[in-house]
Design a protein around this motif. Structure first.
Motif, short mmCIF file in Angstrom:
data_model
loop_
_atom_site.label_atom_id
_atom_site.label_comp_id
_atom_site.label_asym_id
_atom_site.label_seq_id
_atom_site.Cartn_x
_atom_site.Cartn_y
_atom_site.Cartn_z
N UNK A 69 0.92 -1.32 0.12
CA UNK A 69 0.03 0.00 -0.04
C UNK A 69 1.10 1.19 -0.05
N UNK A 70 0.74 2.15 0.98
CA UNK A 70 1.46 3.34 1.04
C UNK A 70 2.82 3.01 1.34
N UNK A 71 3.66 4.09 0.87
CA UNK A 71 5.12 3.90 1.19
C UNK A 71 5.39 3.60 2.67
N UNK A 72 6.22 2.46 2.66
CA UNK A 72 6.34 1.87 4.06
C UNK A 72 7.50 2.68 5.10
N UNK A 73 7.90 3.42 4.42
CA UNK A 73 8.83 4.38 5.07
C UNK A 73 8.33 5.70 5.81
N UNK A 74 6.81 5.83 5.48
CA UNK A 74 6.09 6.82 5.89
C UNK A 74 5.60 6.63 7.53
N UNK A 75 5.81 5.22 7.60
CA UNK A 75 5.24 4.91 9.05
C UNK A 75 6.41 4.51 10.01
N UNK A 76 6.06 4.67 11.46
CA UNK A 76 6.98 4.30 12.35
C UNK A 76 6.35 2.75 12.41
N UNK A 77 7.06 1.74 12.96
CA UNK A 77 6.55 0.58 13.13
C UNK A 77 7.00 -0.42 14.57
N UNK A 78 6.08 -1.24 14.93
CA UNK A 78 6.50 -1.78 16.05
C UNK A 78 6.18 -3.23 16.23
N UNK A 79 6.43 -3.97 17.16
CA UNK A 79 5.99 -5.31 17.29
C UNK A 79 5.22 -5.27 18.75
N UNK A 80 4.01 -6.21 18.83
CA UNK A 80 3.37 -6.19 19.96
C UNK A 80 3.35 -7.74 20.11
N UNK A 81 2.94 -7.92 21.23
CA UNK A 81 2.49 -9.84 21.60
C UNK A 81 1.24 -9.93 22.54
N UNK A 82 0.69 -11.03 22.21
CA UNK A 82 -0.27 -11.33 23.16
C UNK A 82 -0.31 -12.53 23.49
N UNK A 83 -0.10 -13.12 24.85
CA UNK A 83 -0.16 -14.35 25.22
C UNK A 83 -1.70 -14.67 25.91
N UNK A 84 -1.93 -16.07 25.71
CA UNK A 84 -3.39 -16.35 26.26
C UNK A 84 -3.81 -15.76 27.48
N UNK A 95 11.85 3.58 14.56
CA UNK A 95 11.51 4.94 13.58
C UNK A 95 11.31 4.62 12.38
N UNK A 96 10.77 5.82 11.48
CA UNK A 96 10.65 5.68 9.90
C UNK A 96 11.93 5.40 9.19
N UNK A 97 12.74 6.05 9.55
CA UNK A 97 14.17 5.64 8.85
C UNK A 97 15.11 4.55 9.59
N UNK A 98 14.62 4.08 10.66
CA UNK A 98 15.23 2.96 11.36
C UNK A 98 16.39 3.40 12.33
N UNK A 99 16.49 4.83 12.58
CA UNK A 99 17.57 5.29 13.30
C UNK A 99 17.57 5.12 14.64
N UNK A 119 14.24 -4.18 13.30
CA UNK A 119 14.99 -3.81 12.10
C UNK A 119 14.07 -3.38 10.93
N UNK A 120 14.34 -2.80 9.88
CA UNK A 120 13.37 -2.64 8.83
C UNK A 120 14.21 -2.42 7.44
N UNK A 121 13.82 -2.63 6.40
CA UNK A 121 14.27 -2.61 5.14
C UNK A 121 13.30 -1.95 4.32
N UNK A 122 13.49 -0.46 4.23
CA UNK A 122 12.29 0.24 3.64
C UNK A 122 12.36 0.06 2.20
#
Length: 124
Positions: A26-41, A52-56, A71-74
């Protein structure tokens, strides 16, 4: 708008490693900050790591700090979570999330888009 698809989960023994991927379309990936979450039962969804958007800039939950790397590879529209020295308590469904905000925290409410999740099971 962006669509997120996680992969890379599975069953692993304690002490093992997994690399989760989050493919964006969809939209340019580098436009978004990204995160991982988790949910246990039976537990609430919890923050794991963000980038961050740039990965820095990255940030980790204390529970995974030193064992995980986000990490990310935009250019490939893909984010990653490398998890090492896995423990049974890491067992959960792992979700990637994206935010249009420039500055984001660990609050799940700040993220606008979510993947469907990938199961990680760590056996003792």
């Amino acid at each position: 708008q962006v669509q997120l698809v996680e992969s890379g989960g599975g069953l692993v023994q304690a002490g093992g490693s997994l690399r989760l991927s989050c493919a964006a379309s969809g939209r340019t990936f580098s436009s978004y900050a990204m995160a991982w979450f988790r949910q246990a039962p039976g537990k609430e969804r919890e923050f794991v790591a963000r980038i961050s958007r740039s990965g820095s800039s990255t940030s980790y939950a204390d529970s995974v700090k030193g064992r995980s790397t986000i990490s990310r590879d935009n250019a490939k529209n893909t984010g990653y979570l490398q998890m090492n020295s896995l423990k049974p308590e890491d067992t959960a469904v792992y979700y990637c999330a994206a935010s249009v905000k420039t500055y984001v925290t660990r609050m799940s409410t700040e993220y606008d888009y979510w993947g469907q999740g990938t199961q990680v099971t760590v056996s003792a």
